[in-house]
Design a protein around this motif. Structure first.
Motif, short mmCIF file in Angstrom:
data_model
loop_
_atom_site.label_atom_id
_atom_site.label_comp_id
_atom_site.label_asym_id
_atom_site.label_seq_id
_atom_site.Cartn_x
_atom_site.Cartn_y
_atom_site.Cartn_z
N TYR A 116 -2.72 5.69 6.66
CA TYR A 116 -4.17 5.57 6.50
C TYR A 116 -4.74 6.93 6.15
O TYR A 116 -4.75 7.83 6.98
N ARG A 117 -5.14 7.09 4.89
CA ARG A 117 -5.66 8.37 4.42
C ARG A 117 -7.02 8.16 3.79
O ARG A 117 -7.18 7.29 2.95
N ARG A 118 -7.97 9.00 4.20
CA ARG A 118 -9.32 8.93 3.64
C ARG A 118 -9.71 10.29 3.09
O ARG A 118 -9.03 11.28 3.35
N GLU A 119 -10.81 10.32 2.36
CA GLU A 119 -11.34 11.58 1.83
C GLU A 119 -12.68 11.86 2.46
O GLU A 119 -13.50 10.96 2.63
N ASN A 120 -12.93 13.13 2.77
CA ASN A 120 -14.26 13.50 3.25
C ASN A 120 -15.17 13.69 2.05
O ASN A 120 -14.75 13.52 0.90
N ALA A 122 -16.19 16.25 0.64
CA ALA A 122 -15.76 17.33 -0.25
C ALA A 122 -14.50 16.95 -1.04
O ALA A 122 -13.98 17.75 -1.80
N GLY A 123 -14.01 15.73 -0.81
CA GLY A 123 -12.82 15.28 -1.53
C GLY A 123 -11.51 15.67 -0.90
O GLY A 123 -10.45 15.46 -1.48
N GLN A 124 -11.56 16.25 0.31
CA GLN A 124 -10.33 16.63 1.01
C GLN A 124 -9.77 15.41 1.75
O GLN A 124 -10.51 14.68 2.42
N VAL A 125 -8.47 15.20 1.61
CA VAL A 125 -7.81 14.06 2.23
C VAL A 125 -7.49 14.39 3.70
O VAL A 125 -7.04 15.49 4.02
N TYR A 126 -7.75 13.43 4.56
CA TYR A 126 -7.34 13.56 5.96
C TYR A 126 -6.68 12.26 6.39
O TYR A 126 -6.93 11.20 5.83
N GLU A 127 -5.81 12.38 7.35
CA GLU A 127 -5.05 11.22 7.81
C GLU A 127 -5.54 10.77 9.18
O GLU A 127 -5.92 11.59 10.03
N MET A 128 -5.54 9.47 9.39
CA MET A 128 -5.83 8.89 10.69
C MET A 128 -4.67 7.95 11.01
O MET A 128 -3.98 7.47 10.10
N ASN A 129 -4.47 7.68 12.28
CA ASN A 129 -3.47 6.70 12.69
C ASN A 129 -4.19 5.45 13.16
O ASN A 129 -5.24 5.53 13.79
N VAL A 130 -3.60 4.30 12.86
CA VAL A 130 -4.14 3.03 13.33
C VAL A 130 -3.38 2.69 14.61
O VAL A 130 -2.14 2.66 14.62
N TYR A 131 -4.13 2.44 15.67
CA TYR A 131 -3.56 1.99 16.94
C TYR A 131 -4.08 0.58 17.20
O TYR A 131 -5.19 0.24 16.78
N TYR A 132 -3.27 -0.21 17.88
CA TYR A 132 -3.68 -1.58 18.16
C TYR A 132 -3.15 -2.06 19.50
O TYR A 132 -2.13 -1.59 20.00
N LYS A 147 -6.02 -6.82 8.99
CA LYS A 147 -7.22 -6.68 9.82
C LYS A 147 -7.89 -5.32 9.60
O LYS A 147 -9.12 -5.22 9.52
N MET A 148 -7.08 -4.29 9.47
CA MET A 148 -7.63 -2.96 9.22
C MET A 148 -8.32 -2.92 7.85
O MET A 148 -9.37 -2.28 7.70
N ALA A 149 -7.75 -3.61 6.87
CA ALA A 149 -8.37 -3.68 5.55
C ALA A 149 -9.74 -4.34 5.64
O ALA A 149 -10.70 -3.90 5.00
N LYS A 150 -9.84 -5.37 6.45
CA LYS A 150 -11.13 -6.06 6.64
C LYS A 150 -12.14 -5.12 7.32
O LYS A 150 -13.30 -5.06 6.92
N ALA A 151 -11.70 -4.36 8.31
CA ALA A 151 -12.59 -3.39 8.99
C ALA A 151 -13.08 -2.34 8.00
O ALA A 151 -14.25 -1.98 7.99
N CYS A 152 -12.17 -1.84 7.16
CA CYS A 152 -12.57 -0.85 6.15
C CYS A 152 -13.61 -1.44 5.20
O CYS A 152 -14.65 -0.82 4.94
N ALA A 153 -13.32 -2.63 4.70
CA ALA A 153 -14.20 -3.25 3.71
C ALA A 153 -15.57 -3.61 4.30
O ALA A 153 -16.60 -3.36 3.68
N PRO A 171 -9.92 -0.37 0.94
CA PRO A 171 -8.64 -0.67 1.59
C PRO A 171 -7.43 -0.50 0.67
O PRO A 171 -6.38 -0.05 1.11
N ASP A 172 -7.59 -0.84 -0.62
CA ASP A 172 -6.47 -0.72 -1.56
C ASP A 172 -6.08 0.73 -1.82
O ASP A 172 -4.97 1.01 -2.25
N GLU A 173 -6.98 1.65 -1.55
CA GLU A 173 -6.72 3.07 -1.77
C GLU A 173 -6.36 3.83 -0.50
O GLU A 173 -5.58 4.77 -0.54
N VAL A 174 -6.95 3.45 0.63
CA VAL A 174 -6.76 4.24 1.86
C VAL A 174 -5.63 3.73 2.75
O VAL A 174 -5.12 4.46 3.58
N LEU A 175 -5.25 2.48 2.58
CA LEU A 175 -4.19 1.89 3.42
C LEU A 175 -2.94 1.63 2.59
O LEU A 175 -3.01 1.02 1.53
#
Length: 180
Positions: A116-120, A122-132, A147-153, A171-175
């Protein structure tokens, strides 16, 4: 919004939503809820088959007293899978270590097949972990990914173009599904 200030003081800037985005989610999105007490602040979405914890903040003076566990147990009683995002452990930041320990102690698992990677802004990529946490101990991580894709969307991207000028979590880009 005093509650927003408290979140903003605790969470990294790149993880924060615009205050107007929060208001829109709370006021216009039926699935999005805010619970605020003197002990904690919880912002989450409740979908038919799962919950997505967007933010959980235990007030500093009540940390270590079991409040967070009580909040999670209350959510677990709904009998739905619970998802959340956690910063990767950074040994230089004790809070990241404590957070992961807290969620693991409460029965949450890291979805190690999901990247799971997102951009701030400024365009910098940061990673998060999905816990469940799941009432079904054997819930496939593919289901967690959906489910995570639905939460993102539906949560992160809710009117995001209006507040950020872009889709913040397509979701198609960050997951990504990681092959072992």
């Amino acid at each position: 919004m005093e509650w927003y200030e408290r979140l903003n003081e605790y969470f990294p800037e790149h993880e924060m939503k615009d205050p107007d985005h929060f208001q829109a989610l709370i006021e216009d999105k039926d699935v999005y809820h805010k619970e605020e007490t003197t002990e904690y602040l919880l912002l989450y979405a409740e979908f038919p088959t799962f919950l997505f914890i967007d933010y959980l903040l235990i007030h500093p003076e009540t940390r270590g007293k079991g409040i967070g566990t009580k909040v999670l147990n209350k959510l677990k009683q709904k009998g739905k899978t619970i998802l959340l995002e956690v910063e990767p452990v950074d040994r230089e930041d004790e809070d990241t270590v404590k957070r992961v320990h807290f969620y693991r102690k409460n029965g949450f698992k890291k979805a190690d097949r999901i990247q799971y990677r997102r951009e701030n802004d400024a365009g910098q990529v940061y990673e998060m972990n999905v816990y469940y946490w799941s009432p079904d101990d054997n819930e496939p991580q593919r289901d967690i990914l959906e489910k995570m894709a639905k939460a993102c969307a539906e949560i992160h991207n809710f009117r995001s173009r209006r507040y950020y000028g872009r889709e913040v979590a397509n979701p198609d880009e960050v997951l990504t599904w990681k092959q072992h």
